[in-house]
Design a protein around this motif. Structure first.
Motif, PDB file in Angstrom:
ATOM      1  N   ALA A  52       0.752  -1.149   0.000  1.00 35.14           N
ATOM      2  CA  ALA A  52      -0.026  -0.037   0.083  1.00 35.14           C
ATOM      3  C   ALA A  52       0.888   1.137  -0.045  1.00 35.14           C
ATOM      4  CB  ALA A  52      -0.904   0.088   1.026  1.00 35.14           C
ATOM      5  N   LYS A  53       2.133   1.132  -0.673  1.00 34.01           N
ATOM      6  CA  LYS A  53       2.958   2.266  -0.925  1.00 34.01           C
ATOM      7  C   LYS A  53       3.535   2.884   0.505  1.00 34.01           C
ATOM      8  CE  LYS A  53       1.404   3.414  -5.442  1.00 34.01           C
ATOM      9  NZ  LYS A  53       0.195   3.852  -6.005  1.00 34.01           N
ATOM     10  N   GLU A  54       3.399   1.886   1.396  1.00 36.08           N
ATOM     11  CA  GLU A  54       3.990   2.398   2.930  1.00 36.08           C
ATOM     12  C   GLU A  54       5.605   1.839   3.076  1.00 36.08           C
ATOM     13  OE1 GLU A  54       1.485   1.244   6.213  1.00 36.08           O
ATOM     14  OE2 GLU A  54      -0.298   2.113   5.144  1.00 36.08           O
ATOM     15  N   GLY A  55       5.738   1.166   2.411  1.00 35.24           N
ATOM     16  CA  GLY A  55       7.231   0.451   2.455  1.00 35.24           C
ATOM     17  C   GLY A  55       8.411   1.431   2.570  1.00 35.24           C
ATOM     18  N   THR A  56       8.282   2.417   1.428  1.00 38.72           N
ATOM     19  CA  THR A  56       9.281   3.457   1.394  1.00 38.72           C
ATOM     20  C   THR A  56       9.295   4.591   2.278  1.00 38.72           C
ATOM     21  OG1 THR A  56       8.985   3.327  -1.134  1.00 38.72           O
ATOM     22  CG2 THR A  56      10.356   5.252  -0.301  1.00 38.72           C
ATOM     23  N   ASP A  57       8.038   5.002   2.665  1.00 39.35           N
ATOM     24  CA  ASP A  57       7.877   5.848   4.029  1.00 39.35           C
ATOM     25  C   ASP A  57       8.498   5.194   5.299  1.00 39.35           C
ATOM     26  OD1 ASP A  57       6.897   8.091   5.077  1.00 39.35           O
ATOM     27  OD2 ASP A  57       5.136   7.051   6.233  1.00 39.35           O
ATOM     28  N   HIS A  58       8.152   4.002   5.289  1.00 36.63           N
ATOM     29  CA  HIS A  58       8.818   3.276   6.764  1.00 36.63           C
ATOM     30  C   HIS A  58      10.194   3.161   6.591  1.00 36.63           C
ATOM     31  CE1 HIS A  58       9.451  -0.208   9.207  1.00 36.63           C
ATOM     32  NE2 HIS A  58       8.331  -0.091   9.808  1.00 36.63           N
ATOM     33  N   PHE A  59      10.702   2.990   5.340  1.00 36.56           N
ATOM     34  CA  PHE A  59      12.202   2.909   5.133  1.00 36.56           C
ATOM     35  C   PHE A  59      12.801   4.170   5.689  1.00 36.56           C
ATOM     36  CE2 PHE A  59      15.874   3.727   2.449  1.00 36.56           C
ATOM     37  CZ  PHE A  59      16.768   2.679   2.972  1.00 36.56           C
ATOM     38  N   TRP A  60      12.104   5.130   5.186  1.00 33.07           N
ATOM     39  CA  TRP A  60      12.814   6.607   5.223  1.00 33.07           C
ATOM     40  C   TRP A  60      12.538   7.100   6.786  1.00 33.07           C
ATOM     41  CZ3 TRP A  60      16.531   8.417   2.982  1.00 33.07           C
ATOM     42  CH2 TRP A  60      16.739   8.104   1.757  1.00 33.07           C
ATOM     43  N   ARG A  61      11.333   6.612   7.344  1.00 30.98           N
ATOM     44  CA  ARG A  61      11.330   6.959   8.948  1.00 30.98           C
ATOM     45  C   ARG A  61      12.258   6.467   9.788  1.00 30.98           C
ATOM     46  NH1 ARG A  61       5.615   5.701  10.470  1.00 30.98           N
ATOM     47  NH2 ARG A  61       5.595   4.671   8.715  1.00 30.98           N
ATOM     48  N   GLN A  62      12.509   4.904   9.250  1.00 29.38           N
ATOM     49  CA  GLN A  62      13.381   4.306  10.160  1.00 29.38           C
ATOM     50  C   GLN A  62      14.849   4.867  10.041  1.00 29.38           C
ATOM     51  OE1 GLN A  62      13.881  -0.060   9.362  1.00 29.38           O
ATOM     52  NE2 GLN A  62      14.233  -0.395  11.558  1.00 29.38           N
ATOM     53  N   ARG A  63      15.260   5.344   8.646  1.00 28.75           N
ATOM     54  CA  ARG A  63      16.618   5.785   8.463  1.00 28.75           C
ATOM     55  C   ARG A  63      16.788   7.347   9.242  1.00 28.75           C
ATOM     56  NH1 ARG A  63      15.952   1.177   6.992  1.00 28.75           N
ATOM     57  NH2 ARG A  63      17.236   0.167   5.933  1.00 28.75           N
ATOM     58  N   VAL A  64      15.594   7.897   9.058  1.00 28.53           N
ATOM     59  CA  VAL A  64      15.799   9.284   9.659  1.00 28.53           C
ATOM     60  C   VAL A  64      15.990   9.337  11.305  1.00 28.53           C
ATOM     61  CG1 VAL A  64      14.475  11.546  10.255  1.00 28.53           C
ATOM     62  CG2 VAL A  64      14.587  10.458   7.903  1.00 28.53           C
ATOM     63  N   THR A  65      15.209   8.509  12.043  1.00 28.19           N
ATOM     64  CA  THR A  65      15.256   8.244  13.317  1.00 28.19           C
ATOM     65  C   THR A  65      16.545   7.798  13.532  1.00 28.19           C
ATOM     66  OG1 THR A  65      14.165   5.964  13.368  1.00 28.19           O
ATOM     67  CG2 THR A  65      12.681   8.017  13.597  1.00 28.19           C
ATOM     68  N   ALA A  66      17.208   6.652  12.768  1.00 26.21           N
ATOM     69  CA  ALA A  66      18.562   6.133  13.101  1.00 26.21           C
ATOM     70  C   ALA A  66      19.436   7.470  13.110  1.00 26.21           C
ATOM     71  CB  ALA A  66      18.805   5.317  12.039  1.00 26.21           C
ATOM     72  N   LEU A  67      19.411   8.045  12.018  1.00 29.50           N
ATOM     73  CA  LEU A  67      20.341   9.416  12.065  1.00 29.50           C
ATOM     74  C   LEU A  67      20.216  10.108  13.213  1.00 29.50           C
ATOM     75  CD1 LEU A  67      22.502  10.592   9.979  1.00 29.50           C
ATOM     76  CD2 LEU A  67      20.729  11.639   8.677  1.00 29.50           C
ATOM     77  N   ALA A  68      18.824  10.572  13.236  1.00 32.63           N
ATOM     78  CA  ALA A  68      18.509  11.477  14.605  1.00 32.63           C
ATOM     79  C   ALA A  68      19.447  10.753  15.845  1.00 32.63           C
ATOM     80  CB  ALA A  68      17.340  11.808  14.843  1.00 32.63           C
ATOM     81  N   ASN A  69      19.129   9.638  16.026  1.00 29.82           N
ATOM     82  CA  ASN A  69      19.778   8.841  17.314  1.00 29.82           C
ATOM     83  C   ASN A  69      21.276   8.829  17.476  1.00 29.82           C
ATOM     84  OD1 ASN A  69      17.269   7.807  18.225  1.00 29.82           O
ATOM     85  ND2 ASN A  69      17.061   5.953  17.176  1.00 29.82           N
ATOM     86  N   VAL A  70      21.769   9.053  16.492  1.00 32.04           N
ATOM     87  CA  VAL A  70      23.218   9.167  16.646  1.00 32.04           C
ATOM     88  C   VAL A  70      23.923  10.204  17.595  1.00 32.04           C
ATOM     89  CG1 VAL A  70      25.632   9.436  15.361  1.00 32.04           C
ATOM     90  CG2 VAL A  70      23.976   7.869  14.160  1.00 32.04           C
TER      91      VAL A  70
END
Length: 132
Positions: free
Chosen positions: A22-40
């Motif tokens: 349902a086109k949520e995969g890309t959004d999920h991918f980016w949210r996970q990467r952005v939070t990972a980057l913010a977590n550093v």
């Protein structure tokens, strides 16, 4: 062509693209990467704070964690970490839980657990920050 169904004119690739996440995969991918980057930087600052507070009295701890800058930093750590945690567990559940009912229940439990952890942590920080 007036009676032709437009879906018959689609290529096989365009038909397949409509079936999926349902086109949520890309959004999920980016949210996970952005939070990972913010977590550093957030986690580095959190570890520095924990090391700094080692051996501090309860009063010193509350005063430091309750200060506006540190409280905001801790709130950002909590939000970013719990969102990242929920997204990561969601991937694990979706990939490894086969039974649909169990998968749905696990996803709901994962979301509620993340909300409870975030809410309790935010409450504690705000309580120290506002001096209650």
């Amino acid at each position: 062509m007036a009676g032709t169904n437009s879906s018959n004119m689609r290529t096989p690739l365009s038909k397949v693209r409509g079936l999926g996440s349902a086109k949520e995969g890309t959004d999920h991918f980016w949210r996970q990467r952005v939070t990972a980057l913010a977590n550093v930087p957030l986690m580095i600052s959190f570890v520095i704070l924990v090391i700094t507070l080692q051996g501090a009295s309860h009063t010193q701890f509350v005063n430091i964690v309750g200060s506006p800058l540190v409280a905001i930093l801790m709130l950002l750590v909590i939000l970013s970490a719990t969102i990242h945690m929920r997204l990561g567990m969601q991937i694990v559940i979706e990939d490894y839980v086969r039974d649909e009912l169990t998968k749905i229940l696990a996803l709901v439990a994962n979301t509620f657990f993340s909300i409870v952890i975030a809410a309790a942590s935010i409450f504690a920080i705000l309580k120290m920050s506002f001096g209650a």
